[in-house]
Design a protein around this motif. Sequence first.
Motif, PDB file in Angstrom:
ATOM      1  N   PHE A  83       0.966  -1.245   0.208  1.00  0.00           N
ATOM      2  CA  PHE A  83       0.037   0.055  -0.139  1.00  0.00           C
ATOM      3  C   PHE A  83       1.166   1.009  -0.463  1.00  0.00           C
ATOM      4  N   GLN A  84       0.524   2.581  -0.313  1.00  0.00           N
ATOM      5  CA  GLN A  84       1.132   3.600   0.049  1.00  0.00           C
ATOM      6  C   GLN A  84       1.097   3.694   0.779  1.00  0.00           C
ATOM      7  N   SER A  85       0.106   3.237   1.715  1.00  0.00           N
ATOM      8  CA  SER A  85       0.526   4.171   3.028  1.00  0.00           C
ATOM      9  C   SER A  85       0.961   2.565   3.883  1.00  0.00           C
ATOM     10  N   PHE A  86       1.723   1.807   3.420  1.00  0.00           N
ATOM     11  CA  PHE A  86       2.578   1.167   4.444  1.00  0.00           C
ATOM     12  C   PHE A  86       1.803  -0.079   5.039  1.00  0.00           C
ATOM     13  N   ASN A  87       0.894   0.471   6.048  1.00  0.00           N
ATOM     14  CA  ASN A  87      -0.470  -0.059   6.951  1.00  0.00           C
ATOM     15  C   ASN A  87       0.608  -1.847   7.332  1.00  0.00           C
ATOM     16  N   LEU A  88       1.173  -1.242   7.900  1.00  0.00           N
ATOM     17  CA  LEU A  88       2.137  -1.883   8.731  1.00  0.00           C
ATOM     18  C   LEU A  88       1.334  -2.494  10.172  1.00  0.00           C
ATOM     19  N   PHE A  89       1.257  -3.361  10.958  1.00  0.00           N
ATOM     20  CA  PHE A  89       0.167  -3.601  11.942  1.00  0.00           C
ATOM     21  C   PHE A  89       1.504  -2.365  13.321  1.00  0.00           C
ATOM     22  N   GLY A  90       0.634  -1.355  13.631  1.00  0.00           N
ATOM     23  CA  GLY A  90       1.553  -0.998  14.794  1.00  0.00           C
ATOM     24  C   GLY A  90       1.337  -1.226  15.940  1.00  0.00           C
ATOM     25  N   HIS A  91       0.626  -2.671  16.438  1.00  0.00           N
ATOM     26  CA  HIS A  91       1.302  -2.370  17.862  1.00  0.00           C
ATOM     27  C   HIS A  91       1.871  -4.310  17.377  1.00  0.00           C
ATOM     28  N   LEU A  92       2.448  -4.778  16.222  1.00  0.00           N
ATOM     29  CA  LEU A  92       3.448  -5.878  17.111  1.00  0.00           C
ATOM     30  C   LEU A  92       4.798  -4.875  16.168  1.00  0.00           C
ATOM     31  N   THR A  93       5.633  -6.065  16.168  1.00  0.00           N
ATOM     32  CA  THR A  93       7.405  -6.038  16.037  1.00  0.00           C
ATOM     33  C   THR A  93       7.361  -5.623  14.767  1.00  0.00           C
ATOM     34  N   VAL A  94       8.264  -5.553  13.909  1.00  0.00           N
ATOM     35  CA  VAL A  94       8.374  -6.032  12.447  1.00  0.00           C
ATOM     36  C   VAL A  94       8.263  -7.456  12.304  1.00  0.00           C
ATOM     37  N   ILE A  95       9.136  -8.120  12.323  1.00  0.00           N
ATOM     38  CA  ILE A  95       9.735 -10.082  12.903  1.00  0.00           C
ATOM     39  C   ILE A  95       7.785 -10.847  12.420  1.00  0.00           C
ATOM     40  N   GLU A  96       7.271  -9.692  14.136  1.00  0.00           N
ATOM     41  CA  GLU A  96       6.162 -10.344  13.890  1.00  0.00           C
ATOM     42  C   GLU A  96       5.037  -9.632  12.555  1.00  0.00           C
ATOM     43  N   ASN A  97       4.432  -8.415  11.910  1.00  0.00           N
ATOM     44  CA  ASN A  97       4.303  -8.273  11.183  1.00  0.00           C
ATOM     45  C   ASN A  97       4.704  -8.885  10.118  1.00  0.00           C
ATOM     46  N   ILE A  98       5.415  -9.719  10.263  1.00  0.00           N
ATOM     47  CA  ILE A  98       6.324 -10.753   8.796  1.00  0.00           C
ATOM     48  C   ILE A  98       5.699 -12.027   9.075  1.00  0.00           C
ATOM     49  N   PRO A 134       7.288  -0.453  14.568  1.00  0.00           N
ATOM     50  CA  PRO A 134       6.816   0.039  12.550  1.00  0.00           C
ATOM     51  C   PRO A 134       6.500   1.906  12.906  1.00  0.00           C
ATOM     52  N   ASP A 135       6.759   2.246  14.049  1.00  0.00           N
ATOM     53  CA  ASP A 135       6.387   3.895  14.029  1.00  0.00           C
ATOM     54  C   ASP A 135       7.818   4.414  14.456  1.00  0.00           C
ATOM     55  N   GLU A 136       8.939   3.308  14.765  1.00  0.00           N
ATOM     56  CA  GLU A 136      10.067   3.546  14.655  1.00  0.00           C
ATOM     57  C   GLU A 136      11.254   3.196  13.423  1.00  0.00           C
ATOM     58  N   LEU A 137      10.148   3.410  12.613  1.00  0.00           N
ATOM     59  CA  LEU A 137      11.151   3.199  10.959  1.00  0.00           C
ATOM     60  C   LEU A 137      10.903   4.070  10.365  1.00  0.00           C
ATOM     61  N   SER A 138      11.758   4.165   9.551  1.00  0.00           N
ATOM     62  CA  SER A 138      11.376   5.183   8.364  1.00  0.00           C
ATOM     63  C   SER A 138       9.862   4.844   7.563  1.00  0.00           C
ATOM     64  N   GLY A 139       9.632   5.956   6.952  1.00  0.00           N
ATOM     65  CA  GLY A 139       9.112   5.613   5.126  1.00  0.00           C
ATOM     66  C   GLY A 139       9.373   4.335   4.596  1.00  0.00           C
ATOM     67  N   GLY A 140      10.867   4.153   4.094  1.00  0.00           N
ATOM     68  CA  GLY A 140      11.530   4.102   3.397  1.00  0.00           C
ATOM     69  C   GLY A 140      11.509   2.538   3.825  1.00  0.00           C
ATOM     70  N   GLN A 141      12.098   2.614   5.462  1.00  0.00           N
ATOM     71  CA  GLN A 141      11.946   1.240   5.839  1.00  0.00           C
ATOM     72  C   GLN A 141      10.037   0.514   6.165  1.00  0.00           C
ATOM     73  N   LYS A 142       9.450   1.256   6.596  1.00  0.00           N
ATOM     74  CA  LYS A 142       8.458   0.795   6.913  1.00  0.00           C
ATOM     75  C   LYS A 142       7.627  -0.028   5.297  1.00  0.00           C
ATOM     76  N   GLN A 143       7.907   0.515   4.256  1.00  0.00           N
ATOM     77  CA  GLN A 143       7.321   0.180   3.372  1.00  0.00           C
ATOM     78  C   GLN A 143       8.781  -1.085   2.432  1.00  0.00           C
ATOM     79  N   ARG A 144       9.325  -0.945   2.886  1.00  0.00           N
ATOM     80  CA  ARG A 144      10.527  -2.082   2.713  1.00  0.00           C
ATOM     81  C   ARG A 144       9.681  -3.142   3.606  1.00  0.00           C
ATOM     82  N   VAL A 145       9.677  -3.111   4.790  1.00  0.00           N
ATOM     83  CA  VAL A 145       9.405  -4.604   5.894  1.00  0.00           C
ATOM     84  C   VAL A 145       7.391  -4.812   4.990  1.00  0.00           C
TER      85      VAL A 145
END
Lengths: 370, 438
Positions: A83-98, A134-145
Motif C-alpha cells: 500500500f501507499q501508506s504501508f499499513n504495517l500492524f502498529g502493535h507488532l514488531t517488524v518480524i511479527e508483522n511478517i 513500525p513507528d520507530e522506522l522511517s517511511g522507506g524502511q516501513k515500505q521495505r518491511v
Amino acid sequence: MIEIKNLRKAYGSVVPLKDVSLKINDCDVISIIGPSGTGKSTLIRCINLLETPTSGQIIFNGVDITAKGADIKKARQKMGMVFQSFNLFGHLTVIENIMLAPMDILKMKKHEAYTKGMELLKQVGMADKALNYPDELSGGQKQRVAIARTLCMDPEVILLDEPTSALDPTMVSEVQSVIKDLSQSGKTMMIVTHEMNFARTISNRVLYMENGGVCEDGTPEQIFDNLKEEGTRKFIKRLKIFEAVIDSKDYNFTNFNENFYLYLLKNDVSTSDRYRAQLILEELVRELLLPRYDEPFIRIKTEYSLQEKDFYLCLTYKGEQFDIMKSDNALSLSIINGIASKIEYSFNGNDAEPNCVKVWLNQDSGKHNL
Amino acid sequence: MPDIILALKTRKIDAGFTSDTIAEFLANRDSELALFPQNLGYTPLGFGFSKGDKRRDEWQAAFDKIPEETRKAIYRKWIGTDESVKQIPEQNWAGTNGIIRIATVDSFEPMSYVGKGGKLFGYDIEIVLLIAKELDVHVEFTPMDLSAELSALASGKVDMICGSIVITPERRKAMDFVEYHKAAYVLIVRSTEKTVAVASFWDGIKESIEKTFIQDERYKTFIEGIATTLIITVLAILLGTLLGFVVFWFCKDGNKFANTISGFFIWLIQGMPVVVLLMILYYIIFANVALSSTAIAVVAFSLVFGGGVFGMLKLGVGAIDKGQTEAALALGYSDVRLFFRIILPQAIPLIIPTYKAECVALLKVTAIVGYIAVQDLTKMGDIIRARTYEAFFPLIAVAVIYFILGGLFTFVIRIIETGINPRKRKKENILKEVLSDD
C-alpha cells in the motif's frame, strides 16, 4: 493468469472505472500510469476485491473470484498487496508483522515463519530492525518491511499501489531498488506509479489509463517513445497548455500578458525562459502579424513540458498566405531567430486558419544572454 | 431519624419532631436528650396490606388476641436500655399456612432495624412474629427504606409492610391497615442538665470506633456490604463488557437495523438517571419476576456499563486506521479473525484508560442500590449510622473503603492491561521460544 472482463466500478454517479478489460500473463511486470483520478488505484484494488466491482468479472487462475460464493480469502492469499501508506500492524514488531499472516493463515510453524521472515528482512535490508516497532522506522524502511510481509505469504501476484508516493524523495530510491530486484525475480507484478523512469526500467508492459479506462497498453518503448495518443503524450511529457485567440486590432494585450505570465509562473518556468517566451510571442504577434492584417484572427497555443523543460509554440491565423520568415521586419526576425531553436511555417488552404507557424524553444542553456 | 438526632446534638436544630416511641427510647439511652413534655397529638401506626387483601382481617383478629399486658411488656422492652433482653424469637413453628413477604424499615430503632448479625430487631418485628406464629405462617422479611416499602407493596413485591408506618388518610385510600400501636407526637430536645462529663478526645474516638465497628460485631455488617457492592460491581462489569461487545459486534459493520435498535436503547438508558432506571426495573419491569433485588441491580448496572463499553469500543475501534483492515484483508484474513488479531489489540490500549475510569465510576454509582432494598456498603453505613447516631466514623469508613476498592479495581485492570497490550511486552520476551533455540 488474471483476466479482467468489462470491469466497472461506480460510487453513485462517480465512475472511476469504466469498462476495463485486461489480460495479465504470468511473469508480467505491469506499470500503470496516468493522471490522478483516472482509476489506477481503483483498478488494482478491484483485482484483490478490496473494492467490490460494480459489474464485470475477474478471473484468477481460471476461477471467477467475483462470482457469488467464491473463496475471496484464498485468492487474496495468492495476491500480495503493498500500500501507499504501508499499513504495517502498529502493535507488532517488524518480524511479527511478517510472521503473523503465515502463521495464522498458512498455519506455518513459528520457527519456520521466523526463519523465512528473517531471510526476507535480510533481502530488503531490514534484518537489524526485526524487533523494532513500525513507528520507530522511517517511511522507506516501513515500505521495505511491508514488501517483506507480502512476500512471506508467497503470493503469485504482487499488487503495488503507489508504493513510493508517500515517501520523502530521499527514501524513494531505497524502496525502488527493492521493487526492482523483485521485478527481476520472475514474479507477476502490477504497480501503480507516478515515477515514469522507474516504470520504464522495471516493467515489461505499461498501461496508460485515462478517464477510467485503459488508453494504451504496450511495452515501455511503445508507450514512452512512440507517443501515439495525445493524452499519453501530454501525461508523459507533463505538458502544460496555454491557449488564446486574438481577433481584433484593439486586442487587450495587458490582459493577455498577465494571463501568460501567470501560466509561466504556475509551471515554475525559469526567469530567463519566461522572458524568452514572452519576448518571442510579443515579436511574433505584435510586430509581425498584427501590422500585416486588418482583421486579424490569430490562435495561439503554447505547450510547456515539465519533463523536458522546453516550449512549443503554435500560431495559426486566418488571412492570405504569409510566411513570417519572409517579413521585412529584420529586427524582429533576428530576435526570433536568436531565441527559437527551430521554426517551421506551413500553409494549408483547407484549414479555417490556413497559416501555421510552429516554434520550438529549448531550455535556456545560457548561451542567449538577453 | 438519625439525621435529626445528629442535627440536634451538633446544635444545628433545637428540637426534633418525632413519635414518642423513638423519643422515649433515645431519651432513655442518651442522657444528652430529653422529651419536651407535651403531647402534640396521636397517630395510629399500622401494618399495611394492599387494598382488599383478605389477610388483613386474619391479622387484625390475631393481633386483637394478644393480651394488653404482653404488648406493653414488649413495648417497654424495646424502648428500654437493656440490650441483653432485646431478642427476637426464632420462626420455629411449622408454617403450614405458607409464607408472607413483609417489607420493613431497616433503620428505625426501636421499631424495626437491622442489628447484630444483619438480623432484624424491634417492636414491630416481634409483634409481627407473634401474629405469624398464631396464624402459623412464615415471614420473609426484606429490610428497606420507607419510600421503597410503599412502592414495593404497590408493585406486588411484598404482601405487607411494617416498621412504624403512620396511618394517614391518604395511605388509607391505598392500603388496609392492622392498627397495632397508638403513637404520640412529641418534641425531642437537648436536656438542660447536661450530666455527661465530656469525655477526653481520645476516649471519644475510642468509643466511636467501638460503637461503629466492634459493638454487635458491626464490622461484619461492613464486610457484608462490601461483598454486596463487589458482587454487583464485578458482575455488572463482566456482563456489561460482554453486552457492550456483543452489541458492538452487531453494529460494527454498519447494519442499519442493529444500529437503530442499539442506538435507541442506549439513548434510553443513558438518558435517565441510573437510580430511575434501577427503580423502573425493580418496580415495573421485574415487578412480578422472582429476581432478587441484587440481581436486578446487576441487570441495571450491566445495561449502563454495557452502553459505556459500546461507546468506548466504537471510539477505540474507529480510531484504528482503515489501512490496517485493508492490509489484513489483502493478506487473506477473514473479517472476524482480523478484528481479533489486528484491530482489537490496537484498540484496547486506546480504550483501557476510559474503561478503568468507568469501572471505578460504576463502583461508586452502585451506592444507589439502597433504593431497591439492596444492602450494599453505603446502605450498611446508613444502617450503622442509624444505630450509633454518629455520622463521622461510619461515613469516613465507607468513604475509605470505596477508595480502597477503587484502587483495587485500578490495580487489577492495570495488570490486565499490561498483559494484553502488546506494546507493553518486554523486548526479551518477544519471540522468546524462537530466539532461545537459535
